[in-house]
Structure formats: structure tokens, C-alpha cells
Design a protein around this motif. Structure first.
Motif, PDB file in Angstrom:
ATOM      1  N   LEU A 109      13.383  12.090   4.618  1.00 51.46           N
ATOM      2  CA  LEU A 109      12.467  11.057   5.107  1.00 51.46           C
ATOM      3  C   LEU A 109      11.018  11.522   5.040  1.00 51.46           C
ATOM      4  CD1 LEU A 109      14.417   9.670   8.180  1.00 51.46           C
ATOM      5  CD2 LEU A 109      13.980   8.507   6.025  1.00 51.46           C
ATOM      6  N   HIS A 110      10.794  12.784   5.335  1.00 48.05           N
ATOM      7  CA  HIS A 110       9.442  13.333   5.262  1.00 48.05           C
ATOM      8  C   HIS A 110       8.930  13.320   3.820  1.00 48.05           C
ATOM      9  CE1 HIS A 110       5.984  15.665   6.409  1.00 48.05           C
ATOM     10  NE2 HIS A 110       6.288  16.598   5.515  1.00 48.05           N
ATOM     11  N   LEU A 111       9.786  13.704   2.886  1.00 45.57           N
ATOM     12  CA  LEU A 111       9.369  13.691   1.479  1.00 45.57           C
ATOM     13  C   LEU A 111       9.117  12.272   0.980  1.00 45.57           C
ATOM     14  CD1 LEU A 111      11.777  16.379  -0.027  1.00 45.57           C
ATOM     15  CD2 LEU A 111       9.302  16.554   0.255  1.00 45.57           C
ATOM     16  N   ARG A 112       9.930  11.333   1.390  1.00 49.01           N
ATOM     17  CA  ARG A 112       9.736   9.944   0.958  1.00 49.01           C
ATOM     18  C   ARG A 112       8.505   9.308   1.562  1.00 49.01           C
ATOM     19  NH1 ARG A 112      15.227   6.840  -0.318  1.00 49.01           N
ATOM     20  NH2 ARG A 112      16.331   8.561  -1.304  1.00 49.01           N
ATOM     21  N   SER A 113       8.125   9.747   2.749  1.00 47.57           N
ATOM     22  CA  SER A 113       6.960   9.161   3.400  1.00 47.57           C
ATOM     23  C   SER A 113       5.660   9.628   2.741  1.00 47.57           C
ATOM     24  CB  SER A 113       6.933   9.511   4.884  1.00 47.57           C
ATOM     25  OG  SER A 113       6.705  10.893   5.065  1.00 47.57           O
ATOM     26  N   ARG A 114       5.689  10.737   2.039  1.00 50.73           N
ATOM     27  CA  ARG A 114       4.503  11.241   1.338  1.00 50.73           C
ATOM     28  C   ARG A 114       4.140  10.337   0.154  1.00 50.73           C
ATOM     29  NH1 ARG A 114       5.016  17.743   0.690  1.00 50.73           N
ATOM     30  NH2 ARG A 114       4.617  18.271   2.875  1.00 50.73           N
ATOM     31  N   GLU A 115       5.137   9.759  -0.483  1.00 51.41           N
ATOM     32  CA  GLU A 115       4.900   8.975  -1.698  1.00 51.41           C
ATOM     33  C   GLU A 115       4.290   7.631  -1.445  1.00 51.41           C
ATOM     34  OE1 GLU A 115       8.674   8.768  -3.547  1.00 51.41           O
ATOM     35  OE2 GLU A 115       8.687  10.872  -4.050  1.00 51.41           O
TER      36      GLU A 115
END
Length: 56
Positions: free
Chosen positions: A50-56
């Protein structure tokens, strides 16, 4: 003399039952520990995703 045999058999059965319950409790504790570790790893993986997806 037969009475001693009966007492011995009862004692052996009682010890066997105690051993079975002890091993069963050990197994249940082991399963609980593994489930807990798996849940923790899954929560960490989901949080990272979720953290990685929120960066995009």
C-alpha cells in the motif's frame, strides 16, 4: 497379586493420557505461533504494498 496388575495398568493409562494431552498442547501452541508469524508477515507485506502504491 492381580490387584497390582490392575493398578499398574491404570497408572500406565493415566500417564499415557497425560503425555497425549501434553503433546497436543505443544502442537496447538506451535500452530498458534506459526499462524501469528504468518499474519504478521502478511500485514507487513500489505502495508509495504500500500505504501508503494500510494507513491505513484
Amino acid at each position: 497379586m492381580k490387584r497390582y496388575y490392575y493398578i499398574t495398568v491404570v497408572a500406565i493409562v493415566a500417564l499415557l493420557c497425560l503425555q497425549i494431552s501434553y503433546v497436543e498442547n505443544l502442537y496447538r501452541d506451535y500452530i498458534k505461533q506459526k499462524v501469528s508469524l504468518t499474519q504478521d508477515a502478511l500485514e507487513l507485506a500489505i502495508t509495504k504494498e500500500l505504501h508503494l502504491r500510494s507513491r505513484e
